[in-house]
Structures are given as C-alpha cells and as structure tokens.
Scaffold this motif. Structure first.
Motif, PDB file in Angstrom:
ATOM      1  N   LEU A 160       0.844  -1.211   0.000  1.00  0.00           N
ATOM      2  CA  LEU A 160       0.000   0.000   0.000  1.00  0.00           C
ATOM      3  C   LEU A 160       0.871   1.250   0.000  1.00  0.00           C
ATOM      4  O   LEU A 160       0.602   2.212  -0.722  1.00  0.00           O
ATOM      5  CB  LEU A 160      -0.901   0.016   1.243  1.00  0.00           C
ATOM      6  CG  LEU A 160      -2.165  -0.841   1.210  1.00  0.00           C
ATOM      7  CD1 LEU A 160      -2.761  -0.936   2.602  1.00  0.00           C
ATOM      8  CD2 LEU A 160      -3.196  -0.257   0.251  1.00  0.00           C
ATOM      9  N   MET A 186      -3.456   3.014   6.312  1.00  0.00           N
ATOM     10  CA  MET A 186      -2.906   1.817   5.646  1.00  0.00           C
ATOM     11  C   MET A 186      -2.708   0.677   6.650  1.00  0.00           C
ATOM     12  O   MET A 186      -2.960  -0.484   6.339  1.00  0.00           O
ATOM     13  CB  MET A 186      -1.549   2.144   5.018  1.00  0.00           C
ATOM     14  CG  MET A 186      -1.621   3.012   3.798  1.00  0.00           C
ATOM     15  SD  MET A 186       0.063   3.386   3.239  1.00  0.00           S
ATOM     16  CE  MET A 186      -0.260   4.752   2.173  1.00  0.00           C
ATOM     17  N   ARG A 237      -4.377   0.192   9.318  1.00  0.00           N
ATOM     18  CA  ARG A 237      -5.713  -0.368   9.628  1.00  0.00           C
ATOM     19  C   ARG A 237      -6.093  -1.406   8.566  1.00  0.00           C
ATOM     20  O   ARG A 237      -6.576  -2.488   8.894  1.00  0.00           O
ATOM     21  CB  ARG A 237      -6.769   0.751   9.676  1.00  0.00           C
ATOM     22  CG  ARG A 237      -6.694   1.636  10.926  1.00  0.00           C
ATOM     23  CD  ARG A 237      -7.739   2.759  10.858  1.00  0.00           C
ATOM     24  NE  ARG A 237      -9.090   2.224  10.855  1.00  0.00           N
ATOM     25  CZ  ARG A 237      -9.840   2.057  11.940  1.00  0.00           C
ATOM     26  NH1 ARG A 237      -9.375   2.396  13.127  1.00  0.00           N
ATOM     27  NH2 ARG A 237     -11.060   1.555  11.846  1.00  0.00           N
ATOM     28  N   THR A 238      -5.847  -1.063   7.291  1.00  0.00           N
ATOM     29  CA  THR A 238      -6.146  -2.016   6.220  1.00  0.00           C
ATOM     30  C   THR A 238      -5.328  -3.288   6.390  1.00  0.00           C
ATOM     31  O   THR A 238      -5.852  -4.406   6.291  1.00  0.00           O
ATOM     32  CB  THR A 238      -5.832  -1.384   4.845  1.00  0.00           C
ATOM     33  OG1 THR A 238      -6.675  -0.256   4.663  1.00  0.00           O
ATOM     34  CG2 THR A 238      -6.053  -2.372   3.717  1.00  0.00           C
ATOM     35  N   GLN A 268      -6.502  -5.300   9.279  1.00  0.00           N
ATOM     36  CA  GLN A 268      -7.817  -5.853   8.955  1.00  0.00           C
ATOM     37  C   GLN A 268      -7.660  -7.148   8.151  1.00  0.00           C
ATOM     38  O   GLN A 268      -8.307  -8.153   8.438  1.00  0.00           O
ATOM     39  CB  GLN A 268      -8.571  -4.820   8.125  1.00  0.00           C
ATOM     40  CG  GLN A 268     -10.073  -4.949   8.126  1.00  0.00           C
ATOM     41  CD  GLN A 268     -10.679  -3.738   7.418  1.00  0.00           C
ATOM     42  OE1 GLN A 268     -10.387  -2.592   7.776  1.00  0.00           O
ATOM     43  NE2 GLN A 268     -11.482  -3.982   6.416  1.00  0.00           N
ATOM     44  N   VAL A 269      -6.774  -7.114   7.168  1.00  0.00           N
ATOM     45  CA  VAL A 269      -6.530  -8.295   6.330  1.00  0.00           C
ATOM     46  C   VAL A 269      -5.958  -9.428   7.186  1.00  0.00           C
ATOM     47  O   VAL A 269      -6.402 -10.582   7.093  1.00  0.00           O
ATOM     48  CB  VAL A 269      -5.557  -7.954   5.174  1.00  0.00           C
ATOM     49  CG1 VAL A 269      -5.164  -9.220   4.414  1.00  0.00           C
ATOM     50  CG2 VAL A 269      -6.183  -6.938   4.232  1.00  0.00           C
ATOM     51  N   HIS A 290      -8.851  -2.420  -1.259  1.00  0.00           N
ATOM     52  CA  HIS A 290      -8.689  -1.385  -0.245  1.00  0.00           C
ATOM     53  C   HIS A 290      -8.144  -0.064  -0.790  1.00  0.00           C
ATOM     54  O   HIS A 290      -8.385   0.983  -0.221  1.00  0.00           O
ATOM     55  CB  HIS A 290      -7.782  -1.904   0.878  1.00  0.00           C
ATOM     56  CG  HIS A 290      -8.424  -2.977   1.671  1.00  0.00           C
ATOM     57  ND1 HIS A 290      -9.289  -2.722   2.711  1.00  0.00           N
ATOM     58  CD2 HIS A 290      -8.382  -4.327   1.545  1.00  0.00           C
ATOM     59  CE1 HIS A 290      -9.723  -3.869   3.205  1.00  0.00           C
ATOM     60  NE2 HIS A 290      -9.187  -4.855   2.515  1.00  0.00           N
ATOM     61  N   ASP A 291      -7.400  -0.133  -1.855  1.00  0.00           N
ATOM     62  CA  ASP A 291      -6.844   1.102  -2.401  1.00  0.00           C
ATOM     63  C   ASP A 291      -7.743   1.653  -3.506  1.00  0.00           C
ATOM     64  O   ASP A 291      -7.584   2.780  -3.931  1.00  0.00           O
ATOM     65  CB  ASP A 291      -5.438   0.822  -2.952  1.00  0.00           C
ATOM     66  CG  ASP A 291      -4.670   2.097  -3.228  1.00  0.00           C
ATOM     67  OD1 ASP A 291      -4.661   2.988  -2.358  1.00  0.00           O
ATOM     68  OD2 ASP A 291      -4.097   2.217  -4.321  1.00  0.00           O
ATOM     69  N   GLU A 298     -10.775   2.468  -3.414  1.00  0.00           N
ATOM     70  CA  GLU A 298     -11.864   3.379  -3.045  1.00  0.00           C
ATOM     71  C   GLU A 298     -11.603   4.824  -3.467  1.00  0.00           C
ATOM     72  O   GLU A 298     -12.527   5.562  -3.746  1.00  0.00           O
ATOM     73  CB  GLU A 298     -12.102   3.298  -1.536  1.00  0.00           C
ATOM     74  CG  GLU A 298     -12.639   1.939  -1.142  1.00  0.00           C
ATOM     75  CD  GLU A 298     -12.852   1.825   0.361  1.00  0.00           C
ATOM     76  OE1 GLU A 298     -13.927   2.177   0.815  1.00  0.00           O
ATOM     77  OE2 GLU A 298     -11.927   1.383   1.048  1.00  0.00           O
ATOM     78  N   SER A 356     -12.718   3.444   3.572  1.00  0.00           N
ATOM     79  CA  SER A 356     -13.601   3.000   4.660  1.00  0.00           C
ATOM     80  C   SER A 356     -13.063   3.407   6.035  1.00  0.00           C
ATOM     81  O   SER A 356     -13.773   3.280   7.026  1.00  0.00           O
ATOM     82  CB  SER A 356     -13.772   1.481   4.597  1.00  0.00           C
ATOM     83  OG  SER A 356     -12.507   0.862   4.673  1.00  0.00           O
ATOM     84  N   HIS A 357     -11.817   3.865   6.119  1.00  0.00           N
ATOM     85  CA  HIS A 357     -11.256   4.275   7.417  1.00  0.00           C
ATOM     86  C   HIS A 357     -11.486   5.759   7.717  1.00  0.00           C
ATOM     87  O   HIS A 357     -11.128   6.236   8.788  1.00  0.00           O
ATOM     88  CB  HIS A 357      -9.755   3.986   7.474  1.00  0.00           C
ATOM     89  CG  HIS A 357      -9.432   2.551   7.185  1.00  0.00           C
ATOM     90  ND1 HIS A 357      -9.902   1.522   7.956  1.00  0.00           N
ATOM     91  CD2 HIS A 357      -8.720   1.980   6.187  1.00  0.00           C
ATOM     92  CE1 HIS A 357      -9.480   0.371   7.451  1.00  0.00           C
ATOM     93  NE2 HIS A 357      -8.770   0.625   6.383  1.00  0.00           N
TER      94      HIS A 357
END
Lengths: 171, 545
Positions: A23, B251, B253-254, B257-258, B292-293, B295, B329-330
């Motif tokens: 990311l 990031m 958080r993403t 989350q995964v 996730h990216d 969005e 979403s964050h």
C-alpha cells in the motif's frame, strides 16, 4: 473472533507487513511528482509523425537505438573530424551525406543527401551529440534520389555534422 | 534541521527518486491528445508494481507484442504501443484494424473480434482484449523508461523471433518479469516501509499494550505518534507530516484488517515469509490492494472521461476531498484526524512551502505559532458548504439526465429514494417485452419514460419533489457542462450519467466524516490540540524561525 495483535502468528503478521508495504509503495508511485523528461511514446510519436522532438531529451545509447528503429537510414560516428570549409562526407548503407562550401555565397554551404534507392526518402535529418539536445532540420522531397539545401555556416546542425562523434539519422 | 531536510523528512521515501521520475514520466505522457494513460490505469499500474504482481500481465504483454509486431511490421512493435495517441480500447482497435489491412497474417493468425484480438496459436489461442491494452502499454512504457529501450527490446525480440506458439510465451514473460523485478529491488524501498510499519507497531504496543486491536488505531494514536515523531531525533522517526501519519495509520488499519480476517477464517497462510527471496503471493497482495486502495478511484474517475466532460468539482474541491477518498472506509474512524489535517495539517504544509522558499524567520515563527490556523468550527462550516455544493452538482446532473430522458436518472432516483415506487413508469414503456413486473432501467430506449419522473400522478410526490429540487439546482449553474447548449451533447450527458453517482457517493463520504468529527469534538478540542501542534511545530521548525 479475536482481533488482537498479540494473537496473530508470524505468518499473519507477515501478511500485515506485506500489505502495508505494498500500500505504501503504491501510494508513493501514485503521488510521484518529480519533474519528468519526455516520455518514450512522445519521442516515438514525434519521430514517426514529423512533429518536432519534445524538449528535454538527453542523448543516450537507448535514444540512439530508438532512433535506429524509427529512422530510414542511420549514419554512425565517423573516424575523423571534418570542417565545413574542407567539406564533410559521411556515408552509410543506403545514403551519402555531403556538405560542400558554396562558391557563390560566402559563409554558406550546400548540404546534399543522396539516396542509393531512389524510392527512399526522409522528412528530416536528426543529429545527435552526447551532452546536447538533438538537432533536427526538415528536408525537402528528394528529386531523382537526392535532396539539396543551402545552409548558413552558422547553422548549429552544420557544426554537429563536423563532429566525428555525432550520429545522424534520416527519419 | 534546515528547510530542505525538514521538507524531506515530511515526505515518505518509499520509492527512489529515479523510480518516482520514471513513473511520473509515463503518467505525464502526452502525444497531443491529453494524458496518454488514464489516471485509473496509472493507479492500477502503481498497485501492480508495488505488489510485484506483474507475472500475469507480462504474459498478456507478450501476446500483445505479437499483435503489435504484426501491425507494425517485423520488430516494429513500438508503432502500436508507442504510437497510439490516447491509450484506450477504441484507439487500439482503430490502429489494429488499420494495420490489419496491410498485414497478410491478419486472418489466418490474428482474428479481430468485437472485444479484442485472438491470436490463433496452434497450441492454444489467446485473446487480448482492447480494454486491457492501455494498461499493458503503460506497463511496457514504464519498463522501457526504467530499464532502457535496448534491454527491453532485446527481450521482446527474443520472444518475437520464437516459433509462433503460445506455450513459449511463459519463459519470455518470466524473463521480462525478472528484468523488472531486479530493477525494482533497488528502487522500491521496502526496507523503509517495513521500518515505518515496525515503528508504528512498536508505538502501539508501548502505548496500548500487546493486546491492541484495530480500534486502537484511532485519532489519538495518529496525534500521539505524530507528536512523538515531531519531537524525536531525526534518525528515530520517518514520518513528520501529520497528513502522512494519518495516511499511514489508515494503511495500517487495512493491513491489520486483512491479517485479522485471515486469522479469523483459520487459513492463515502468509502472503510471504521472505519477500526478497520471492516467497510472496503477489496476486493475493494485489487483490487486497485492489479492494482497499480502489476506493480513492471515485475521485479520480470524476477527473477522467466521460465524467471529466462536466466540471463537477473545482481543483480546490478535489483537494479538499482527496484525503477522505484515500482513507476510504477508514475515513469515518479517522474523521478527527481528517479535520486536523485540514486545519493544523494545512499550516504544516504552508510551513514546508515557506521553508522551501526561504521565507523570513518571523513568517515561519508566526506560522509555527499557528497564526492563521483555521479553527475547527470554521472548517466544519466549510465542509457543510461543500456538502451543499456537492448535493447541488449531483441534483443538477439528475435534472440533466431527466431532461435527456436517460434511464440513469431513474437509477439516481432509486439511490436517493430506495423506497420510491417507479412502477408507474411501466405504462410509459414503448413495449411490454420485459414482462409486466419489470421496469427496464437500461440506458437508452426509454423515450418519454424518464420525463415522467417529474409527474406526481405517475411517481408520487416524493419523486416528483426530488426532480423539482433537481431542476432548481440545475437552473443558473455556470460550471462547464451544465449550460443549456452543452446539455444537448451526448458526450456531456454521458458525463452526467457517469459523474452523478460518483458525486453522490463522495457527498455521503464527506457527510459521514463531518458528522463523525463533530461527534468527537468537545468545546475545548481546538485549544487542546493547538497546544500539541504548537509544540510539535516548535520542535520541527523552531530552528528555522
């Protein structure tokens, strides 16, 4: 379902690291803002459509290779230097390029390009010297396999033609 | 710390300057028809490169190069790849059709289909779709720019000189992948990203304990981590920009989350245990990134065709929505951080610019002391105004779609009023071919039907009231695309159809963030935060003031 960091095993933590790293890298690429030079496709497009080359080209072996693929005829470096006064004679397979001082017009020279195959032609001549942006000059339509131009000796491209390190491309 | 190093410290050096320049060069490629590659293509490319998931695209690329070689003549692949002015499907289709007329191989070896070109290899035919060609062209342009024309061309020629068999492509695709991978090893600074990751995790373990959860990655964590970085010695901190910290926490958080999802489903297979050794499943990472990216693509989609034909947003509005779109979403969980970015973060951005232009010390000191910093209530009011403007844009687009009798108008109505009963429109359909219980909402072919959305007798007062609001919103709107003459153009209406749902979704995102931020604010929030930021700015910029 547990969602505490301490409950994740090494593999799951590695997953988190890999995702974060990707990311972060993707974001850095998307945000890339550093001043850029001309793109390869802009250079190629200019070569094949006859538009002037974009500014900011830095000559390199890769640029030469691209020119070789786009050009009708490529004239490599020559062994020895020449001067407009003594005359320039450069040859490659398919064409001969000469610069002859004009007797009628002092300070002027004739640039003559002769094509072996009379059906061959080129819209312009590009001269490439390391450390400088490429120089280009539009060529008239060949007559009987030859083009001739009268140039002022102060034309930068004439100086480039005298440089034994210059590479010439008929595009 | 001097001005330049302060500025550098604000930035995250996840990629080398060379790679940054290379990527920008491709993104800025312009052959006279606007950007050659769409922003969404470049974004997809950034994800593919960052995930190192170019194995499959390289295989597709090999096959596209076969087509390009046929179009451009032997070893003339650049003519198609570099020659297309705007790298979109229709442009590739047109150039390939043109080339096919001159190439005898088209027909027996290459078949032009509606959606792409099928290469009739004897061992296994392969189709490259026109829609995919833009991405593949951007990939090869990036490779040529990064590695040089000769290196890439040599690999390509080796493939093109092979016998005409699909099975041989894999080895050459792998060779291209290796070439790119070896180059990127030195330019994608994984180590730096890992260091940031480790520091954020260490901070959370220390601050919240080893049992921290995703909920601990909150607004307080962002502010505390930033403050600690700002006041730490330079070698102990990578991130000094408040916005950069906010984004990285998003990031993280993403990423967590995964990891938690994988833990929960009990199939915790690491996507990689030794990335440098290549023990990575790049496809998994890429698919995560795409979700996730992706969005933030909403905002970018508004800036590209067809939506870009209508000026839904000004440059300033795009900038204001950028962080919210990026956090995806964050954004709700980090709403207060978004508000801090828009206020204190804006001051930090001005400070960086001032340092870059060597502004006088008193100017820097004033900014570091928060002179001119926008208070929270003012920024919240500003967001409310922006919501009103976004709503007007979305409504005006709805009115334009109704005016043009486009079925997308009904979809927008249903998105706004999910309980609306549009069955009354059925009677306006020219045919009952879709059956008595179906209201066809496909684009086009609905002459007169959509206009009935404004008729209270047909659709009821809620829907007709919405359309009346939409028409009021459209009246007198001066932005490009909304003028009466412009609205007669099909391309502009296509832009309205594409942009209306995007603007509506951005409006919802902004409204959610604003509401979440307001909920978390107390009367003295701005004053308390001012103390922390003043302290952090003093540590970062005190020497320059």
């Amino acid at each position: 379902m547990t969602d505490r960091w301490q409950d994740l095993d090494d593999g799951e933590r590695e997953t988190a690291r890999a995702v974060f790293t990707a990311l972060d890298g993707a974001r850095a690429l998307t945000d890339a803002a550093m001043q850029a030079g001309p793109s390869i496709s802009a250079i190629w497009s200019a070569l094949v459509t006859g538009r002037p080359l974009p500014p900011g080209i830095v000559p390199s072996a890769d640029f030469d290779a691209l020119l070789v693929d786009a050009a009708t005829i490529a004239i490599p470096r020559q062994a020895a230097a020449a001067t407009p006064d003594s005359g320039i004679d450069r040859q490659a397979e398919g064409a001969r390029l000469r610069v002859i001082p004009s007797r009628g017009g002092p300070g002027q020279s004739y640039l003559t390009i002769t094509f072996e195959d009379q059906t061959t032609g080129a819209a312009r001549l590009i001269a490439v010297i390391d450390g400088a942006e490429p120089l280009e000059i539009a060529l008239p339509v060949p007559v009987a396999g030859a083009v001739q131009l009268l140039l002022d000796n102060s034309e930068p491209i004439l100086a480039a033609l005298t440089d034994p390190d210059s590479r010439l491309f008929l595009v | 710390m001097d001005g330049i190093s302060t500025e550098r410290a604000l930035l995250s050096g996840s990629i080398s300057p060379e790679l940054e320049e290379t990527f920008r060069t491709v993104a800025d490629a312009d052959l006279g028809g606007g950007p050659k590659y769409a922003p969404t293509v470049m974004r997809a490319l950034s994800r593919t490169v960052a995930a190192r998931a170019y194995g499959k695209p390289m295989l597709e690329l090999c096959h596209l190069l076969r087509i390009a070689d046929a179009v451009g003549g032997r070893h003339g692949w650049p003519a198609l790849i570099f020659g297309v002015q705007v790298a979109r499907g229709p442009a590739f289709r047109a150039q390939i059709q043109e080339g096919a007329r001159r190439c005898a191989a088209f027909g027996p070896d290459f078949r032009l289909e509606a959606e792409g070109v099928t290469i009739a290899y004897r061992d296994a035919p392969f189709t490259v779709s026109y829609g995919r060609m833009g991405f593949l062209a951007a990939l090869i342009e990036l490779m040529v720019t990064a590695l040089g024309y000769r290196a890439v061309d040599a690999q390509i020629r080796a493939w093109l000189d092979e016998p005409f068999e699909a099975g041989r492509a894999t080895a050459h695709a792998n060779a291209l992948s290796r070439l790119f991978y070896d180059h990127l090893k030195d330019h994608l600074a994984t180590a730096q990203s890992l260091r940031v990751f480790a520091r954020l995790i260490a901070f959370l373990e220390e601050d919240r304990g080893g049992g921290f959860t995703i909920d601990d990655l909150d607004n307080r964590a962002v502010l505390d981590y930033w403050h600690r970085s700002a006041t730490a010695e330079p070698e102990e901190a990578e991130l000094r920009g408040f916005r950069v910290v906010t984004e990285r926490v998003g990031m993280l958080r993403t990423a967590l989350q995964v990891a938690f999802e994988r833990h929960a489903i009990g199939s915790a297979k690491p996507v990689g245990t030794d990335r440098e050794a290549g023990e990575v499943d790049p496809g998994t990472v890429l698919s995560i990134l795409e979700v996730h990216d992706g969005e933030a693509d909403e905002l970018r989609a508004l800036q590209m065709e067809p939506a870009a034909r209508v000026k839904f947003l000004t440059g300033r509005e795009v900038a204001e929505l950028d962080l919210i779109a990026r956090l995806g979403s964050h954004a709700g969980a980090l709403a207060l951080s978004v508000l801090r970015c828009a206020t204190f973060g804006a001051v930090q951005s001005r400070l960086s610019q001032a340092l870059r232009r060597h502004a006088p010390a008193d100017e820097i000191a004033g900014m570091a002391a928060l002179e001119g910093c926008e208070p929270y209530d003012q920024r919240i009011g500003h967001w409310r105004n922006l919501e009103v403007r976004l709503d007007r844009m979305a409504l005006a687009a709805l009115a334009a779609l109704v005016e043009a009798d486009r079925a997308e108008a009904a979809m927008e109505v249903l998105a706004r009023l999910p309980a609306a009963d549009l069955t009354g429109l059925r009677d306006r359909l020219p045919s009952e071919a879709d059956g008595p219980n179906v209201v066809a909402l496909r684009p086009g072919g609905t002459v007169g039907m959509v206009a009935a959305l404004a008729d209270t007798k047909v659709v009821g007062p809620d829907v007709s009231g919405l359309i009346a609001d939409a028409r009021r919103a459209l009246r007198g709107l001066g932005r490009t695309g909304f003028g009466a003459d412009e609205r007669r153009l099909d391309q502009v209406i296509d832009g309205m159809a594409a942009g209306a749902p995007l603007v509506r979704r951005l409006l919802v995102r902004l409204g959610n963030v604003r509401a979440a931020a307001e909920m978390r604010l107390a009367g003295d929030s701005f004053a308390r935060d001012s103390v922390r930021f003043r302290d952090g700015f003093e540590a970062l910029y005190g020497d320059a003031a």
